[in-house]
Design a protein around this motif. Sequence first.
Motif, PDB file in Angstrom:
ATOM      1  N   SER A   8       6.553  62.036  58.747  1.00  0.00           N
ATOM      2  CA  SER A   8       5.400  61.793  57.885  1.00  0.00           C
ATOM      3  C   SER A   8       5.376  62.773  56.727  1.00  0.00           C
ATOM      4  O   SER A   8       5.089  62.402  55.581  1.00  0.00           O
ATOM      5  CB  SER A   8       4.101  61.901  58.685  1.00  0.00           C
ATOM      6  N   ALA A   9       5.677  64.025  57.006  1.00  0.00           N
ATOM      7  CA  ALA A   9       5.724  65.041  55.954  1.00  0.00           C
ATOM      8  C   ALA A   9       6.850  64.756  54.969  1.00  0.00           C
ATOM      9  O   ALA A   9       6.676  64.893  53.749  1.00  0.00           O
ATOM     10  CB  ALA A   9       5.892  66.428  56.566  1.00  0.00           C
ATOM     11  N   VAL A  56       4.588  73.271  51.941  1.00  0.00           N
ATOM     12  CA  VAL A  56       3.219  73.353  52.472  1.00  0.00           C
ATOM     13  C   VAL A  56       2.900  72.120  53.305  1.00  0.00           C
ATOM     14  O   VAL A  56       2.337  72.227  54.392  1.00  0.00           O
ATOM     15  CB  VAL A  56       2.199  73.523  51.321  1.00  0.00           C
ATOM     16  N   ILE A  57       3.280  70.957  52.791  1.00  0.00           N
ATOM     17  CA  ILE A  57       3.035  69.716  53.529  1.00  0.00           C
ATOM     18  C   ILE A  57       3.813  69.731  54.843  1.00  0.00           C
ATOM     19  O   ILE A  57       3.291  69.333  55.887  1.00  0.00           O
ATOM     20  CB  ILE A  57       3.399  68.485  52.666  1.00  0.00           C
ATOM     21  N   LEU A  58       5.040  70.212  54.796  1.00  0.00           N
ATOM     22  CA  LEU A  58       5.861  70.231  55.998  1.00  0.00           C
ATOM     23  C   LEU A  58       5.316  71.204  57.047  1.00  0.00           C
ATOM     24  O   LEU A  58       5.159  70.838  58.211  1.00  0.00           O
ATOM     25  CB  LEU A  58       7.305  70.596  55.658  1.00  0.00           C
ATOM     26  N   ILE A  59       4.989  72.402  56.649  1.00  0.00           N
ATOM     27  CA  ILE A  59       4.557  73.410  57.626  1.00  0.00           C
ATOM     28  C   ILE A  59       3.066  73.258  57.945  1.00  0.00           C
ATOM     29  O   ILE A  59       2.688  73.004  59.096  1.00  0.00           O
ATOM     30  CB  ILE A  59       4.880  74.831  57.115  1.00  0.00           C
ATOM     31  N   TYR A  60       2.221  73.420  56.948  1.00  0.00           N
ATOM     32  CA  TYR A  60       0.775  73.361  57.170  1.00  0.00           C
ATOM     33  C   TYR A  60       0.353  71.955  57.604  1.00  0.00           C
ATOM     34  O   TYR A  60      -0.453  71.788  58.519  1.00  0.00           O
ATOM     35  CB  TYR A  60       0.032  73.786  55.900  1.00  0.00           C
ATOM     36  N   GLY A  61       0.913  70.945  56.940  1.00  0.00           N
ATOM     37  CA  GLY A  61       0.533  69.567  57.243  1.00  0.00           C
ATOM     38  C   GLY A  61       0.892  69.147  58.653  1.00  0.00           C
ATOM     39  O   GLY A  61       0.091  68.513  59.345  1.00  0.00           O
ATOM     40  N   VAL A  62       2.092  69.481  59.092  1.00  0.00           N
ATOM     41  CA  VAL A  62       2.514  69.101  60.449  1.00  0.00           C
ATOM     42  C   VAL A  62       1.657  69.823  61.488  1.00  0.00           C
ATOM     43  O   VAL A  62       1.168  69.209  62.443  1.00  0.00           O
ATOM     44  CB  VAL A  62       4.021  69.380  60.660  1.00  0.00           C
ATOM     45  N   ILE A 112       0.373  57.713  56.136  1.00  0.00           N
ATOM     46  CA  ILE A 112       1.779  57.482  56.474  1.00  0.00           C
ATOM     47  C   ILE A 112       2.021  57.719  57.963  1.00  0.00           C
ATOM     48  O   ILE A 112       2.732  56.948  58.619  1.00  0.00           O
ATOM     49  CB  ILE A 112       2.696  58.360  55.598  1.00  0.00           C
ATOM     50  N   ASP A 113       1.395  58.749  58.513  1.00  0.00           N
ATOM     51  CA  ASP A 113       1.542  59.023  59.942  1.00  0.00           C
ATOM     52  C   ASP A 113       1.003  57.861  60.779  1.00  0.00           C
ATOM     53  O   ASP A 113       1.618  57.450  61.761  1.00  0.00           O
ATOM     54  CB  ASP A 113       0.836  60.331  60.302  1.00  0.00           C
ATOM     55  N   HIS A 127      15.757  61.394  64.129  1.00  0.00           N
ATOM     56  CA  HIS A 127      15.035  60.699  63.065  1.00  0.00           C
ATOM     57  C   HIS A 127      14.371  61.703  62.130  1.00  0.00           C
ATOM     58  O   HIS A 127      14.376  61.524  60.913  1.00  0.00           O
ATOM     59  CB  HIS A 127      13.979  59.745  63.644  1.00  0.00           C
ATOM     60  N   ALA A 128      13.798  62.736  62.707  1.00  0.00           N
ATOM     61  CA  ALA A 128      13.159  63.776  61.896  1.00  0.00           C
ATOM     62  C   ALA A 128      14.197  64.498  61.047  1.00  0.00           C
ATOM     63  O   ALA A 128      13.962  64.765  59.858  1.00  0.00           O
ATOM     64  CB  ALA A 128      12.409  64.765  62.786  1.00  0.00           C
ATOM     65  N   LEU A 129      15.334  64.801  61.634  1.00  0.00           N
ATOM     66  CA  LEU A 129      16.396  65.466  60.871  1.00  0.00           C
ATOM     67  C   LEU A 129      16.894  64.598  59.725  1.00  0.00           C
ATOM     68  O   LEU A 129      17.130  65.083  58.615  1.00  0.00           O
ATOM     69  CB  LEU A 129      17.562  65.838  61.791  1.00  0.00           C
ATOM     70  N   LYS A 130      17.048  63.324  59.991  1.00  0.00           N
ATOM     71  CA  LYS A 130      17.499  62.405  58.935  1.00  0.00           C
ATOM     72  C   LYS A 130      16.457  62.308  57.816  1.00  0.00           C
ATOM     73  O   LYS A 130      16.815  62.200  56.641  1.00  0.00           O
ATOM     74  CB  LYS A 130      17.774  61.017  59.512  1.00  0.00           C
ATOM     75  N   SER A 131      15.184  62.339  58.164  1.00  0.00           N
ATOM     76  CA  SER A 131      14.144  62.222  57.141  1.00  0.00           C
ATOM     77  C   SER A 131      14.078  63.456  56.247  1.00  0.00           C
ATOM     78  O   SER A 131      13.587  63.377  55.130  1.00  0.00           O
ATOM     79  CB  SER A 131      12.781  61.958  57.781  1.00  0.00           C
TER      80      SER A 131
END
Length: 154
Positions: A8-9, A56-62, A112-113, A127-131
Amino acid sequence: MLPRKIMSACISGPIFAIILALVNPNPFEEPITSFWDYASSITLATPAYLLYSFPVILIYGVITSVISDKLASMVRSATNRYETVLSCVLHLLFGLVLLPYSLGASLLFFLIDRRLQGQNRAFKPIHALKSLILPPVLYTFCWDWCTFRGFGHN
C-alpha cells in the motif's frame, strides 16, 4: 498484514507524489507560462516530492496503519460493527501531522490498502519486495524524461 501494508505504501507513495506535483507543480513559485512549462514542472517536482514523502509514507504510514487496523479490529471484536469506519478515522487522525499533505497521503494510503484487502489474497513478503521497485522506477522515469526532453535546461 505487513506485506499488504508495505505494498500500500509503495503504491500510494508514487501516486501521492504525482497528485502533489499536478496540484503544486512549482513549489518555488516560478512562473508557468505554457503547457510545456507545466509539464516540465510536474516532471521535475514528482521525483522531489517522492524523495521526501515516500520514506515517511513507508515508515510512518505502515506503522500507523497497522496500529489503526489493530485498534479497529479490537473494537470490532467488542461490537462487531464499524471496523472500516473506525480504521479510516484513525488513519486520518494519524494523518493530521502535516496538514493538508499528510492528511491526503493517509487517506490515499487507506483507500489503496482497503482496495488490496478487498482482493481477499494472502500477500507474501515477496510481493512486498517486488512492490518496492515502484518508487525508484517512477523516480528514474521522471529524471530520464527530464534529461531526454531537456526540461530544466533553458
